[in-house]
Design an enzyme around this catalytic site. Sequence first.
Site, PDB file in Angstrom:
ATOM      1  N   CYS A  63       0.845  -1.191   0.000  1.00 28.92           N
ATOM      2  CA  CYS A  63       0.000   0.000   0.000  1.00 28.92           C
ATOM      3  C   CYS A  63       0.883   1.244   0.000  1.00 28.92           C
ATOM      4  CB  CYS A  63      -0.898   0.030   1.238  1.00 28.92           C
ATOM      5  SG  CYS A  63      -2.073  -1.318   1.304  1.00 28.92           S
ATOM      6  N   GLN A  64       0.436   2.274  -0.687  1.00 30.73           N
ATOM      7  CA  GLN A  64       1.145   3.547  -0.710  1.00 30.73           C
ATOM      8  C   GLN A  64       1.095   4.180   0.681  1.00 30.73           C
ATOM      9  OE1 GLN A  64      -0.621   6.339  -3.407  1.00 30.73           O
ATOM     10  NE2 GLN A  64       1.024   7.816  -3.199  1.00 30.73           N
TER      11      GLN A  64
END
Length: 156
Positions: A63-64
């Site tokens: 995930c960013q």
Amino acid sequence: MTASKETFLTNPLGKDTTLEDVLDGFEFLDDWEERYAFIIDLGKQLPSFPDDARIEENYVHGCQSQVWLIHYYDEASGKLFLLIDSDAMIVRGLAAIILVALNGKTPRDLLATDIDELFEQLDLFRHISPTRGNGLRAMVGKIRDIAAAEIAGAGN
């Protein structure tokens, strides 16, 4: 102190806020600015996430943003309950959509749910960045891994 059983069982996402509610909300809203606001509002329904659960073991890689996921398997009902949190408001909303679709299901039902079809129905991947899309897939992947582990173990 990690999340209590009650915190998992009283999570409104997937129980009080249903998949039908999300689909109706998306259908009612005309443009993506309104839909983004709707997604962010969904994220505000996430129960509080215990600080002591923000550890590597619960971290969702890919995930960013920073995302954590914990679960509780209720042996009495045979259902898997999930809590997710993120440091990004839009990701919290996307996590809420995942919970609406998957929270409170048996591990087998969870694995049988076609979450990609839901994402297509909502047209999410065309309207979020590729890195957010990867994060969405990473959250779902981790949940599926948990469900598979419950099936392989004593869970159902």
